[in-house]
Design a protein around this motif. Structure first.
Motif, short mmCIF file in Angstrom:
data_model
loop_
_atom_site.label_atom_id
_atom_site.label_comp_id
_atom_site.label_asym_id
_atom_site.label_seq_id
_atom_site.Cartn_x
_atom_site.Cartn_y
_atom_site.Cartn_z
N LEU A 121 0.86 -0.99 -0.29
CA LEU A 121 -0.06 0.03 0.18
C LEU A 121 0.87 1.18 -0.23
CD1 LEU A 121 -2.56 1.31 -0.37
CD2 LEU A 121 -2.89 0.92 2.33
N PRO A 122 1.53 1.40 0.82
CA PRO A 122 2.51 2.71 0.66
C PRO A 122 3.66 2.78 -0.37
CG PRO A 122 3.65 1.49 2.32
CD PRO A 122 2.35 0.60 1.87
N MET A 123 3.89 1.86 -1.44
CA MET A 123 4.61 1.40 -2.38
C MET A 123 3.37 2.14 -3.19
SD MET A 123 6.43 -2.63 -2.47
CE MET A 123 7.62 -2.48 -1.06
N ALA A 124 2.64 1.76 -3.52
CA ALA A 124 1.29 2.62 -4.45
C ALA A 124 0.78 3.70 -4.15
CB ALA A 124 -0.26 1.41 -4.54
N ILE A 125 1.19 4.37 -3.23
CA ILE A 125 1.13 5.90 -3.16
C ILE A 125 1.88 5.75 -3.46
CG2 ILE A 125 1.08 7.77 -0.56
CD1 ILE A 125 -0.37 5.38 0.43
N LEU A 126 2.97 5.75 -3.10
CA LEU A 126 4.61 7.28 -4.04
C LEU A 126 4.37 6.80 -5.27
CD1 LEU A 126 7.63 7.74 -3.45
CD2 LEU A 126 8.25 5.75 -3.09
N ALA A 127 3.83 5.23 -5.87
CA ALA A 127 4.19 4.98 -7.01
C ALA A 127 2.69 6.45 -8.31
CB ALA A 127 3.79 3.38 -7.87
N ARG A 128 2.20 6.41 -7.19
CA ARG A 128 1.65 7.38 -8.05
C ARG A 128 1.58 9.79 -8.19
NH1 ARG A 128 -5.06 8.39 -4.88
NH2 ARG A 128 -3.44 9.34 -3.55
N GLU A 248 -4.95 4.81 6.96
CA GLU A 248 -3.51 4.61 7.55
C GLU A 248 -3.39 3.03 8.51
OE1 GLU A 248 -4.74 8.52 10.76
OE2 GLU A 248 -3.87 9.69 9.46
N THR A 249 -4.45 2.97 8.97
CA THR A 249 -3.58 1.89 9.89
C THR A 249 -3.86 0.87 8.99
OG1 THR A 249 -6.00 2.90 10.94
CG2 THR A 249 -5.53 -0.04 11.12
N THR A 250 -3.81 0.65 7.27
CA THR A 250 -3.96 -0.57 6.56
C THR A 250 -2.96 -0.31 5.95
OG1 THR A 250 -5.96 -0.36 5.86
CG2 THR A 250 -4.91 -1.94 4.26
N LYS A 251 -1.87 1.20 6.01
CA LYS A 251 -0.43 1.24 6.47
C LYS A 251 0.31 0.38 6.81
CE LYS A 251 1.03 5.03 4.80
NZ LYS A 251 1.80 6.25 4.61
N ILE A 252 0.44 0.74 8.31
CA ILE A 252 0.75 0.06 8.93
C ILE A 252 1.03 -1.78 9.22
CG2 ILE A 252 1.17 0.23 11.51
CD1 ILE A 252 -0.22 2.41 11.18
N HIS A 253 -0.60 -1.75 9.11
CA HIS A 253 -1.08 -3.71 8.89
C HIS A 253 0.14 -4.10 7.97
CE1 HIS A 253 -2.97 -3.03 12.38
NE2 HIS A 253 -3.19 -4.10 12.65
N SER A 254 0.06 -3.31 6.38
CA SER A 254 0.14 -3.59 5.57
C SER A 254 2.24 -3.92 5.64
CB SER A 254 0.84 -2.48 3.92
OG SER A 254 0.77 -3.20 3.09
N VAL A 255 2.43 -3.32 6.71
CA VAL A 255 4.13 -2.97 6.05
C VAL A 255 4.41 -3.65 7.27
CG1 VAL A 255 6.11 -1.09 7.09
CG2 VAL A 255 4.49 -0.74 6.18
N ALA A 256 3.36 -4.34 8.21
CA ALA A 256 3.89 -4.85 9.19
C ALA A 256 3.84 -6.49 8.56
CB ALA A 256 3.50 -5.02 10.52
N SER A 263 -6.98 -8.75 1.08
CA SER A 263 -7.98 -7.59 2.00
C SER A 263 -7.62 -6.38 1.46
CB SER A 263 -7.40 -7.73 3.46
OG SER A 263 -6.81 -7.41 3.40
N THR A 264 -8.95 -5.36 1.02
CA THR A 264 -8.80 -4.37 0.26
C THR A 264 -7.95 -2.68 1.98
OG1 THR A 264 -10.32 -3.93 0.70
CG2 THR A 264 -9.88 -4.50 -1.06
#
Length: 512
Positions: A121-128, A248-256, A263-264
């Protein structure tokens, strides 16, 4: 030939771009530079086997891969895909024209299958943000990445699929997720409900006040009184996540790497309950490869510490800064990362080592002074950050056997949401403050006025019950929340008395 591919590295909960340069020249050998860890260095064998399974030979010439920026350590096997594609393009086995348009990340198995990775998720945000047309990820991560709008996300199953896509020999449709629709449809489903709780009306009221104002809460009661059972139902009465909070919450769980596969967005507030043997690093985050800890995984949700005195002293003390600042900064010799940690602390404990101090029927067998020594395992500064302290009495038989339906979580949550809306309007112009628990001393003076009668009541109780001076601000914040639940603009004596009743452990004679 020199070719550039693009990937990303995760630092904290955000991503930074990584350029994967590959050059295939005369000579023999293979080398990866750019501060790769062991997993990245081992990509040679995975990439070579995946290429062979996809119908391509690894270059029989000298191949050099540079990953920049070179001062950022590259960790994990997620760079397999950009490394493989860049080498193939540098060896002129596939077309290189499409590479600047796409960011790609994925781990390769020996048969060329793309395996799921962390931090998509944070990677996709950076790509955009960087203006890439699309993001190529493993099939298992496509929905997570597709949460980011205005970015084409392609979930691929094998390396061969990526090659065909970049060669334009096969058409693939981007994955589309209607984030708002899925977020709305998944709201409101909870495994536990307060309608299942018999009796304990005073504790349920304390939970309602805590959720309405974002206050930390400590439950003190004998074994079997229902402390853990009620704590598990706390997320069901918290206000629903906003879309921004869910991201915000999904980003943290994605990194971990703890996000459920396929899931989305996370639609429920997290509830984290670490065991009392948890280490300080596991709680706050960090480690050799920096990862979010339990307090960050509880961001926008609940951190439940069962049997609070059993946690190590050092473990409890590291929570003091994040409880105050709602962020945790981890500084090491080679890196400094920051993780969000805005959580609601819910803790429970027995009143004494044997568990039966103050029990109505079972005698306490602890030695004199044992209760105070047991309580002293929790430091004053930590206890100072817990606004509500409530005693949990054993449930009476008549309450347990009563079949009369009790108030549901939905009914309690409606009142909590209404009180939070009042606070949102009150602090609309105050950055960083969203609920009463976050009020500064200046805001307390501004929004918590006491009349003469209320001031007399507060002075009398603090003197008679030997409450500490630190209890004053906590009482005012909780009283403000109780008034909000009642829809009252001003603090009334009844609101103040209830807030004072939630400061049991401030009494100097407690446990004697």
């Amino acid at each position: 030939m020199l070719v550039k591919g693009f990937g990303a590295a995760v630092l904290g909960v955000d991503a930074i771009a990584v350029t994967v340069e590959a050059a295939v020249t005369t000579g023999v050998g293979f080398c990866i530079v750019g501060l790769p860890d062991t997993a990245v260095k081992e990509s040679y064998e995975r990439v070579k086997s995946a290429m062979a399974e996809s119908g391509f030979d690894f270059p029989r010439r000298s191949a050099v891969v540079n990953m920049s920026p070179a001062d950022i350590k590259k960790e994990g096997a997620a760079y397999d895909l950009p490394i493989a594609i860049s080498i193939l393009a540098a060896d002129e086995k596939i077309a290189a024209e499409q590479l600047p348009r796409y960011m790609m990340m994925g781990e390769l198995s020996l048969d060329g299958t793309l395996l799921p990775i962390k931090g998509v998720l944070p990677m996709a945000i950076l790509a955009r943000q960087m203006g890439f047309k699309g993001f190529i990820v493993p099939k298992a991560n496509e929905k997570e990445a597709a949460v980011v709008n205005r970015l084409e996300v392609y979930g691929m199953e094998k390396l061969r699929d990526v090659i065909d896509f970049l060669n334009l020999t096969r058409h693939y449709e981007p994955t589309v997720v209607n984030t708002r629709e899925e977020f709305a449809n998944a709201m409101g489903h909870y495994d536990f409900d307060f309608s299942e709780v018999k009796g304990q009306e005073n504790v349920k009221r304390a939970f309602e006040v805590a959720c309405a104002g974002g206050h930390n809460i400590l439950l003190v009661g004998s074994p079997g009184s229902g402390k853990s059972m009620m704590a598990k139902r706390l997320p069901s009465i918290l206000p629903p996540l906003t879309l921004q909070e869910a991201l915000e919450t999904t980003k943290i769980h994605s990194v971990a790497g703890v996000l459920q596969r396929g899931s989305t967005l996370m639609t429920q507030r997290p509830f984290r309950s670490p065991h009392h043997t948890v280490s300080p690093v596991a709680l706050v985050g960090g480690g050799t490869h920096p990862m979010p800890g339990e307090i960050s995984l509880a961001h926008n949700g609940v951190l439940f510490l069962d049997e609070l005195p059993e946690f190590g002293r050092q473990v409890l003390e590291v929570m003091r800064q994040p409880l105050e600042d709602r962020r945790i900064t981890i500084s090491r010799a080679k890196y400094t990362v920051e993780y969000p940690a805005s959580f609601m602390l819910v803790a429970s404990m027995n009143p004494c080592p044997c568990g039966y101090y103050g029990h109505p029927t079972k005698p306490c067998i602890c030695q004199p002074g044992a209760v105070q020594r047991y309580l002293s395992k929790i430091s004053g500064p930590l206890l100072d950050r817990i606004d509500i302290q409530v005693e949990v009495a054993p449930v009476e038989f008549d309450d347990i056997s009563n079949d009369r339906p009790t108030e549901s979580s939905a009914e309690i949550r409606a009142r909590v949401v209404q009180a939070r809306e009042i606070q949102a309007a009150r602090f609309a112009d105050v950055p960083g403050v969203h609920c009463n628990a976050q009020m500064t001393p200046r805001l307390i003076r501004e929004h918590c006025h006491l009349d003469t009668q209320s001031m007399v009541i507060l002075r009398e109780h603090m003197t008679r019950l030997n409450m500490s001076a630190r209890a004053y601000d906590r009482i005012m914040k909780v009283a403000r929340t109780i008034a909000d639940l009642a829809g009252s603009e001003s603090l009334q004596p009844i609101h103040l008395r209830e807030a004072i009743a939630y400061r049991n452990l401030d009494r100097s004679n407690w446990g004697k």
